[in-house]
Design an enzyme around this catalytic site. Structure first.
Site, PDB file in Angstrom:
ATOM      1  N   ARG A 185     -55.514 -31.547 -53.366  1.00  0.00           N
ATOM      2  CA  ARG A 185     -55.879 -32.962 -53.367  1.00  0.00           C
ATOM      3  C   ARG A 185     -56.886 -33.222 -52.250  1.00  0.00           C
ATOM      4  O   ARG A 185     -56.534 -33.193 -51.069  1.00  0.00           O
ATOM      5  CB  ARG A 185     -54.658 -33.866 -53.187  1.00  0.00           C
ATOM      6  CG  ARG A 185     -55.052 -35.350 -53.113  1.00  0.00           C
ATOM      7  CD  ARG A 185     -53.907 -36.299 -53.391  1.00  0.00           C
ATOM      8  NE  ARG A 185     -52.948 -36.399 -52.315  1.00  0.00           N
ATOM      9  CZ  ARG A 185     -51.977 -37.325 -52.261  1.00  0.00           C
ATOM     10  NH1 ARG A 185     -51.863 -38.214 -53.241  1.00  0.00           N
ATOM     11  NH2 ARG A 185     -51.115 -37.343 -51.268  1.00  0.00           N
ATOM     12  N   ASP A 465     -45.253 -40.514 -45.428  1.00  0.00           N
ATOM     13  CA  ASP A 465     -46.659 -40.175 -45.321  1.00  0.00           C
ATOM     14  C   ASP A 465     -47.455 -41.465 -45.237  1.00  0.00           C
ATOM     15  O   ASP A 465     -46.895 -42.550 -45.055  1.00  0.00           O
ATOM     16  CB  ASP A 465     -47.110 -39.266 -46.467  1.00  0.00           C
ATOM     17  CG  ASP A 465     -47.093 -39.953 -47.833  1.00  0.00           C
ATOM     18  OD1 ASP A 465     -46.805 -41.170 -47.908  1.00  0.00           O
ATOM     19  OD2 ASP A 465     -47.379 -39.272 -48.834  1.00  0.00           O
TER      20      ASP A 465
END
Length: 568
Positions: A185, A465
């Site tokens: 990603r 996160d």
């Protein structure tokens, strides 16, 4: 000239410079302190490729970012997201995406995490079907982390990655028998890479991450029929998907790969994007293999997109679960859309981590994971995410029991009929004192760790996160600015209240900040504990601001990279 046309012309002429005429065409420049090993990554050939990418595609990236700002201004003025009238033919057409490669047909359990060598090794050895190596939400993008991550992935592709923990001397190495598929990603379109400039402009973080990985690994992975594969984040519309398509096609031409070799999965993690899932699939139809329910970022995007709508305020984070109607509609529409087009519909993240020393609490946490995965597989999802290797057996058990086939594209979900209002319906609930204080704590602790270079932080048995920190930050801003939001709509309103009647006002927020140091205890035991005061100050400033900043990571980026950009 479009980016596609420009890319086609580049074989016969020098690519245009995207910077204004007054800026000299100085080409590629590395800014800041050197990072060990970067010379093996930033080779002259890669520098030339990055320069061409920037010159070709930076103008289009800037246009897309400007379009986001204009669209958000319309939402702030009272408009609501909706399905596009100009793309009705795409939604009603009978097209499908290209066939899915064998390596990605069964993705029932995927693990995600940052790109440090230890994580890469453990994830690829974990037994998950796929590992999403993350340069975005679980990574603090210091240049040290970016280069270390690119080196780790290159060595992993070559099968030689090893790591020795300096604190224990324990050695980690890849299992040669591992079948876990690597998916990378890159950062989203909104993030810059300040350590690399082209013609005086910072590079796109997305272009830097994507091209650097592809340059070093694409041919080897293509030769093995293992990629390269990517997760594309933070997309908001089909035009952004088309820009990705043009970039990927250009890279394939430059790297002598067949068009369509690079496969992608798109995270549907913004509220505008859920109204353009067909269009995004169509723009990438020659290479896309699925969409993913990026639920945490999606909740953040709901808050951010509808931040000025007083009737769209959500309760505390813990009550905003996938059983809430607007999230259920999002998940089911994604499944229906993907399966109609021959693509995978990937489920969301289980953020829980094992709770050591408390068997009862751990059992409750694992039962929540089990229920979540059961909901996903019964709804028709083709796979799911976990944040910790210990959750892989549990998630696999649930999917194996209810999905004996490699995927569930035969589950068409023709019973689903989702409207715009279904996707926008706010959920009922409350704000508790514990929920308010937890939002403050998660924001500060995550931000402190991020500023210290750690983008994936365990807090209260959840793996936090950037996406989950963004939910907490956006909720605090919207709750505290509620009277002003209502006033913009011509309505006089008192502050929101906790479930015990306490006003959600600036006094409550200040008390939470003042009490936080005693709440979290000895900061020396916390990741980034030395930057707690800096994080408190930043959260205080962002929360008091009249406008909600689009991304916490953009605001905090200069503080993260400051030491790296100082003169040697």
């Amino acid at each position: 000239m479009s980016a596609t046309a420009t890319a086609s012309a580049s074989a016969s002429q020098s690519p245009p410079v995207s910077s204004p005429a007054r800026v000299p065409a100085e080409g590629f420049r590395r800014v800041g302190r050197p990072v060990p090993g970067e010379e093996t990554i930033l080779t002259p050939a890669l520098q030339a490729l990055l320069t061409d990418l920037h010159r070709l595609f930076e103008p289009a990236r800037r246009e897309r970012l400007a379009a986001r700002v204009a669209r958000q201004a319309a939402f702030d003025a009272g408009e609501l997201p909706d399905f596009r009238a100009d793309t009705r033919a795409i939604r009603e057409g009978g097209w499908t995406v290209a066939p899915i490669p064998a390596a990605l047909r069964d993705r029932r359990v995927e693990i995600t995490g940052p790109v440090d060598p230890k994580m890469v090794i453990n994830a690829l050895n974990s037994g998950a079907n796929c590992f999403m190596a993350d340069f975005e939400d679980s990574n603090a993008p210091s240049f040290t982390n970016q280069i270390t991550g690119q080196r780790a992935l290159r060595d992993a592709v070559d099968g030689i990655l090893a790591y020795t923990a300096p604190e224990t001397g324990k050695r980690y190495a890849l299992d040669p028998a591992s079948q876990t598929v690597l998916i990378v990603r890159p950062r989203g379109w909104h993030l810059d890479e300040a350590h690399v400039t082209v013609d005086g402009q910072p590079m796109s973080g997305a272009l830097f991450d994507l091209a650097t990985f592809a340059f070093h690994n694409a041919r080897a992975l293509a030769w093995r029929d293992r990629g390269p594969y990517f997760y594309l984040p933070k997309m908001e519309c089909m035009e952004e998907a088309q820009l990705w398509e043009e970039v990927l096609a250009f890279l394939e031409m430059r790297l002598d790969l067949d068009i369509g070799t690079m496969k992608v999965t798109v995270l549907i993690e913004t509220l505008p994007a859920v109204f353009e899932m067909d269009e995004i699939l169509h723009a990438l139809r020659g290479r896309i293999v699925g969409l993913n329910c990026g639920r945490w970022d999606y909740i953040f995007s709901y808050l951010k997109t509808l931040r000025r709508h007083r009737d769209r305020v959500l309760p505390e984070r813990g009550q905003v679960t996938m059983s809430q109607p607007f999230l259920k509609a999002y998940s089911e529409l994604l499944i229906q859309t993907c399966h109609r087009r021959g693509a995978h519909a990937m489920g969301g993240m289980a953020a829980q981590i094992p709770i050591k020393g408390d068997d009862e609490a751990n059992a409750r946490a694992m039962e929540r994971v089990r229920a979540d995965k059961l909901r996903e597989v019964m709804a028709g999802h083709d796979g799911t995410w976990v944040a910790h290797p210990a959750l892989i057996p549990l998630a696999r058990e649930v999917f194996d029991a209810h999905m004996p086939t490699p995927h569930q594209q035969h589950v068409k979900r023709e019973d689903v009929h989702v409207t715009r209002d279904d996707l926008l319906k706010p959920c009922v609930g409350t704000i508790t004192r514990a929920g308010f204080d937890n939002n403050v704590e998660v924001c500060v602790r995550y931000l402190a760790a991020w500023l210290a270079g750690n983008g994936c932080v365990p807090i209260h048995h959840l793996m936090e996160d950037a996406a989950t920190a963004e939910i907490c930050r956006a909720q605090l801003w919207q709750w505290l600015h509620y009277p002003a939001i209502a006033a913009r709509g011509g309505v006089a309103a008192e502050p929101l209240a906790l479930d015990d009647g306490t006003p959600v006002d600036w006094a409550l927020f200040e008390r939470a900040l003042i009490n936080l140091p005693s709440r979290i205890g000895d900061r020396r035991n916390l990741p980034g504990g030395e930057r707690i005061d800096e994080a408190i100050a930043l959260l205080d400033r962002l929360t008091h601001a009249d406008s909600l900043e689009p991304f916490l990571t953009v605001v905090a980026y200069p503080a993260l990279i400051g030491p790296e950009l100082r003169a040697v």
